[in-house]
Design an enzyme around this catalytic site. Sequence first.
Site, PDB file in Angstrom:
ATOM      1  N   THR A   1       0.746  -1.212   0.000  1.00  0.00           N
ATOM      2  CA  THR A   1       0.000   0.000   0.000  1.00  0.00           C
ATOM      3  C   THR A   1       0.780   1.267   0.000  1.00  0.00           C
ATOM      4  O   THR A   1       1.781   1.404   0.674  1.00  0.00           O
ATOM      5  CB  THR A   1      -0.914   0.058   1.203  1.00  0.00           C
ATOM      6  OG1 THR A   1      -1.765  -1.019   1.112  1.00  0.00           O
ATOM      7  CG2 THR A   1      -1.695   1.288   1.286  1.00  0.00           C
TER       8      THR A   1
ATOM      9  N   ALA B   1       3.950   3.909  -8.120  1.00  0.00           N
ATOM     10  CA  ALA B   1       3.803   2.521  -8.583  1.00  0.00           C
ATOM     11  C   ALA B   1       4.931   2.114  -9.525  1.00  0.00           C
ATOM     12  O   ALA B   1       5.284   0.935  -9.592  1.00  0.00           O
ATOM     13  CB  ALA B   1       2.450   2.330  -9.256  1.00  0.00           C
TER      14      ALA B   1
ATOM     15  N   CYS C   1       7.915   1.776  -6.433  1.00  0.00           N
ATOM     16  CA  CYS C   1       7.727   0.903  -5.266  1.00  0.00           C
ATOM     17  C   CYS C   1       7.127  -0.440  -5.687  1.00  0.00           C
ATOM     18  O   CYS C   1       6.043  -0.483  -6.274  1.00  0.00           O
ATOM     19  CB  CYS C   1       6.810   1.588  -4.258  1.00  0.00           C
ATOM     20  SG  CYS C   1       6.429   0.571  -2.819  1.00  0.00           S
TER      21      CYS C   1
ATOM     22  N   THR D   1       3.435  -1.286  -4.557  1.00  0.00           N
ATOM     23  CA  THR D   1       2.361  -0.384  -4.977  1.00  0.00           C
ATOM     24  C   THR D   1       2.042  -0.659  -6.440  1.00  0.00           C
ATOM     25  O   THR D   1       2.952  -0.791  -7.246  1.00  0.00           O
ATOM     26  CB  THR D   1       2.806   1.088  -4.806  1.00  0.00           C
ATOM     27  OG1 THR D   1       3.176   1.316  -3.445  1.00  0.00           O
ATOM     28  CG2 THR D   1       1.701   2.053  -5.196  1.00  0.00           C
TER      29      THR D   1
END
Length: 177
Positions: free
Chosen positions: A7, A162, A165, A168
């Site tokens: 997340t 995104a 990471c 994500t």
Amino acid sequence: METIHATTILSVRKNGKIAVGGDGQVSMGNTVMKHTAKKVRRLYNGKVIAGFAGSAADAFTLFELFEKKLIEHGGSVSRAAVELAREWRMDRMLRRLEALLIVCDANESFLISGTGDVISPDDGVLAIGSGGNFALSAARALVENTDLDPKEIITKAMNITADICIYTNHNLVIEEL
């Protein structure tokens, strides 16, 4: 059991608007378990937006408790946030919960932790989770240097996150007030 990572949650307040967004990925160890988790939701008859990073079961417990605090305090997000943080820190069972929350209404935004932190941002931007620092950096740059609205800022910042990471993804859920 392995730690569940996942997340990035990002909130942006700009020009009287607020948006909160989160990605949909849930990972366990080095395995992606789910792509479409919903980690951002509306509470208190749609007047409050909350997002979580951490254990889903823990977060849902905290969402329920936070909503009870909102009801007890007439919808005051600041009062409910402080009371949740106090109870979370002092209650022996709640202390074991592993999650962070971002909660926002039309006027206020807070990050709430189990260590008693209740943080309101100076610049209207909050981020938590494994990609939180990437999202925070991207969102701050976009807030300062563009005319984008909060939802557009979250979309761009979360997509940057995104790309960087591994915990994500690009499956975003964004709520606005």
